[in-house]
Design an enzyme around this catalytic site. Sequence first.
Site, PDB file in Angstrom:
ATOM      1  N   ASN A   1       1.029  -1.339  -0.142  1.00  6.38           N
ATOM      2  CA  ASN A   1       0.026  -0.198   0.094  1.00  6.38           C
ATOM      3  C   ASN A   1       0.919   1.233  -0.100  1.00  6.38           C
ATOM      4  OD1 ASN A   1       0.786  -0.481   2.694  1.00  6.38           O
ATOM      5  ND2 ASN A   1      -1.417   0.318   3.415  1.00  6.38           N
TER       6      ASN A   1
ATOM      7  N   GLU B   1       5.523  -3.996  11.830  1.00  5.40           N
ATOM      8  CA  GLU B   1       4.331  -3.127  11.690  1.00  5.40           C
ATOM      9  C   GLU B   1       3.418  -3.844  10.829  1.00  5.40           C
ATOM     10  OE1 GLU B   1       6.181  -0.085   8.978  1.00  5.40           O
ATOM     11  OE2 GLU B   1       6.357   1.170  10.740  1.00  5.40           O
TER      12      GLU B   1
ATOM     13  N   CYS C   1      -3.191   0.989   6.988  1.00  2.00           N
ATOM     14  CA  CYS C   1      -3.230   0.306   8.254  1.00  2.00           C
ATOM     15  C   CYS C   1      -3.899   1.402   9.153  1.00  2.00           C
ATOM     16  CB  CYS C   1      -1.894   0.053   8.791  1.00  2.00           C
ATOM     17  SG  CYS C   1      -0.662   1.551   8.787  1.00  2.00           S
TER      18      CYS C   1
HETATM   19  P1  NAP Z   1       1.229  -9.027   3.276  1.00  3.00           P
HETATM   20  O1  NAP Z   1       0.431  -9.749   2.383  1.00  3.00           O
HETATM   21  O2  NAP Z   1       1.539  -9.450   4.495  1.00  3.00           O
HETATM   22  O3  NAP Z   1       2.611  -8.564   2.548  1.00  3.00           O
HETATM   23  C1  NAP Z   1       3.595  -7.525   2.936  1.00  3.00           C
HETATM   24  C2  NAP Z   1       4.955  -8.180   2.573  1.00  3.00           C
HETATM   25  O4  NAP Z   1       5.357  -9.164   2.847  1.00  3.00           O
HETATM   26  C3  NAP Z   1       4.976  -8.056   0.827  1.00  3.00           C
HETATM   27  O5  NAP Z   1       6.160  -7.617   0.750  1.00  3.00           O
HETATM   28  C4  NAP Z   1       4.776  -9.539   0.633  1.00  3.00           C
HETATM   29  O6  NAP Z   1       5.564 -10.009  -0.581  1.00  3.00           O
HETATM   30  C5  NAP Z   1       5.789 -10.045   1.746  1.00  3.00           C
HETATM   31  N1  NAP Z   1       5.604 -11.715   2.209  1.00  3.00           N
HETATM   32  C6  NAP Z   1       4.834 -12.400   2.013  1.00  3.00           C
HETATM   33  N2  NAP Z   1       5.006 -13.701   2.527  1.00  3.00           N
HETATM   34  C7  NAP Z   1       6.304 -13.550   2.998  1.00  3.00           C
HETATM   35  C8  NAP Z   1       6.918 -14.535   3.609  1.00  3.00           C
HETATM   36  N3  NAP Z   1       6.584 -15.902   3.852  1.00  3.00           N
HETATM   37  N4  NAP Z   1       8.298 -13.976   4.212  1.00  3.00           N
HETATM   38  C9  NAP Z   1       8.863 -12.653   3.852  1.00  3.00           C
HETATM   39  N5  NAP Z   1       7.908 -11.974   3.245  1.00  3.00           N
HETATM   40  C10 NAP Z   1       6.592 -12.028   2.942  1.00  3.00           C
HETATM   41  O7  NAP Z   1       0.565  -7.413   3.419  1.00  3.00           O
HETATM   42  P2  NAP Z   1       0.055  -6.466   2.228  1.00  3.00           P
HETATM   43  O8  NAP Z   1      -1.332  -7.025   2.023  1.00  3.00           O
HETATM   44  O9  NAP Z   1       1.085  -6.221   1.346  1.00  3.00           O
HETATM   45  O10 NAP Z   1      -0.105  -5.100   3.201  1.00  3.00           O
HETATM   46  C11 NAP Z   1      -1.566  -5.015   3.870  1.00  3.00           C
HETATM   47  C12 NAP Z   1      -1.492  -5.257   5.338  1.00  3.00           C
HETATM   48  O11 NAP Z   1      -0.211  -4.314   5.641  1.00  3.00           O
HETATM   49  C13 NAP Z   1      -2.558  -4.921   6.014  1.00  3.00           C
HETATM   50  O12 NAP Z   1      -2.592  -5.740   7.063  1.00  3.00           O
HETATM   51  C14 NAP Z   1      -2.221  -3.445   6.762  1.00  3.00           C
HETATM   52  O13 NAP Z   1      -2.668  -3.128   7.849  1.00  3.00           O
HETATM   53  C15 NAP Z   1      -0.607  -3.610   6.770  1.00  3.00           C
HETATM   54  N6  NAP Z   1      -0.019  -2.358   7.120  1.00  3.00           N
HETATM   55  C16 NAP Z   1       0.554  -2.232   8.224  1.00  3.00           C
HETATM   56  C17 NAP Z   1       1.165  -0.845   8.548  1.00  3.00           C
HETATM   57  C18 NAP Z   1       1.878  -0.413   9.765  1.00  3.00           C
HETATM   58  O14 NAP Z   1       2.544   0.421   9.870  1.00  3.00           O
HETATM   59  N7  NAP Z   1       1.302  -0.929  10.706  1.00  3.00           N
HETATM   60  C19 NAP Z   1       1.336  -0.125   7.329  1.00  3.00           C
HETATM   61  C20 NAP Z   1       0.870  -0.315   6.068  1.00  3.00           C
HETATM   62  C21 NAP Z   1       0.310  -1.707   6.138  1.00  3.00           C
HETATM   63  P3  NAP Z   1       4.782 -10.473  -1.942  1.00  3.00           P
HETATM   64  O15 NAP Z   1       3.911  -9.279  -2.194  1.00  3.00           O
HETATM   65  O16 NAP Z   1       5.706 -10.856  -2.968  1.00  3.00           O
HETATM   66  O17 NAP Z   1       3.800 -11.634  -1.590  1.00  3.00           O
END
Ligand code: NAP
Length: 497
Positions: free
Chosen positions: A169, A265, A299
């Site tokens: 995002n 995060e 988030c």
């Molecule tokens: P995600 O599916 O968890 O993916 C996040 C990152 O992790 C991507 O780069 C993904 O790569 C990678 N990843 C996936 N599986 C992995 C593994 N087994 N080992 C290491 N890395 C792995 O999350 P998203 O859909 O991109 O983001 C949305 C989420 O992020 C929401 O829940 C949101 O609330 C949270 N978020 C939190 C914050 C905060 O500051 N607290 C800020 C922004 C977003 P791939 O894309 O290649 O799978």
Amino acid sequence: MAGKGVFKEILDGDVFKYYVDGEWRRSCSGQFINVQNPSTRKPMFRVQACTQDEVNRCIDSAKAAQKIWARTPLWKRAEALHRCAAIMKEQKAPIADCLVKEVAKALKDAVVEVVRSGDLLSYTAEEGIRILSEGKFLVSDPFPGNERNKYCLSSKIPLGVILAIPPFNYPVNLAVSKMGPALIAGNAVVLKPPTQGAVSCLHMVHTFHLAGFPKGLISAVTGKGADIGDFLTMHPGINCISFTGGCETGIAISKKAGMIPLQMELGGKDSCIILEDADLELAATNIIKGGFSYSGQRCTAVKVVLAMECIADQLVCKVNAKLAKLTIGMPEDDCDITPVISETSANFIEGLVHDARHKGARLHQEWRREGNLIWPILIDHVRPDMRIAWEEPFGPILPVIRIKTVEEGIHHCNANNFALQGCIFTRSFDKAIMISDAMESGTIQINSAPGRGPDHFPFQGLRDSGVGSQGITNSINMMCKIKSTVMNFPAATYTMG
Ligand code: NAP
């Protein structure tokens, strides 16, 4: 397939290269990963599927380069970050163009993301100069049984190689918020961009390349998290993981990672409590901005409104009036509501809406979806047995729970596993402080929607929403360890007087 205005150096035919040893390279795997355009649901870009050997190479180079970087004077490290900040801001157009195409972010917001990232780097350089130049001096005699014959000097030293994993995002900003603090503190960085957002990240990495960072210090390996994620996060050469993404992914990583510092995060279900004395116009404006910016894919989006029953009708009426003015369409047209990231995500959101409707919630707008584009909906009279009361939709739908007492609202906020941010709307600061004190979330905003910035403020999630505290200062400190040198002198042989 590649977009207009891309950096040609990072392209090989129509495939984006990965970055190692200060060079853009094609992977030996011969495999590519499609990055979809969420608006068209068609492949937009192709990136390399890097191999484990290529990951090893990145980490080995990072290790070697980090040793020299750690000895590079702090002012030179700061200068490099300032140079990069300037280039990043100059190059905002091509980077923002990628964000529009691969994460469907409205163009104006995409530009803001890049500029904010440049500003973050400059601030990080300044803050690093201040906090990394300070150490501590202790003497031994305050501790019982000791003479004044030991002096302890402690200072901050880098951790080594930081693995940075941002989400889709804010792929640029959340990568830079890890890379800047890591680099100023004398660390090397291995970046694993999100697949959706990879090309924006690669463009951003090229601005570090143009700024002249040493070869090997920064690398960017592309590949599906599910394929290379475990290899990266469990790699013995990684000294710290800074991850932003979903709770499930983050918790799985933290269970597998070794004995290294983790910065996590994760997701949020940010509660917005509206009291009977609130400025309802202000609250409604913030609910719209907080709940529906970037189609709710933040988030810190408002993810549940907890409104006192006596003002709920009035509030809902105001929110609906503002919601009706949101523009819905494509990111290129700078619409307020743009397609969500994927079909899977759109299906998930649809499931939450159907569950709420089936269980008796009132939808103020009709359900409408075209591909990944979802029309915004306020879901009223939500009850705790509905999934939307607890789950993070990451889409343009917002539940309203009507509460009879403030305690009910606080209880709902605290009963959730997510605990990132929350907000309170009231004209009474006394009440706001008491409620803020009772809400168990990382940050509580008074009379404003939740939000991450400004980027030097502490930013943290409690419970499943994260580990550690971010924000520029906290991230720099987190990416260092303390090293002490103790000078031992012979016991005092003389007394004064
Ligand atoms: P995600 O599916 O968890 O993916 C996040 C990152 O992790 C991507 O780069 C993904 O790569 C990678 N990843 C996936 N599986 C992995 C593994 N087994 N080992 C290491 N890395 C792995 O999350 P998203 O859909 O991109 O983001 C949305 C989420 O992020 C929401 O829940 C949101 O609330 C949270 N978020 C939190 C914050 C905060 O500051 N607290 C800020 C922004 C977003 P791939 O894309 O290649 O799978």
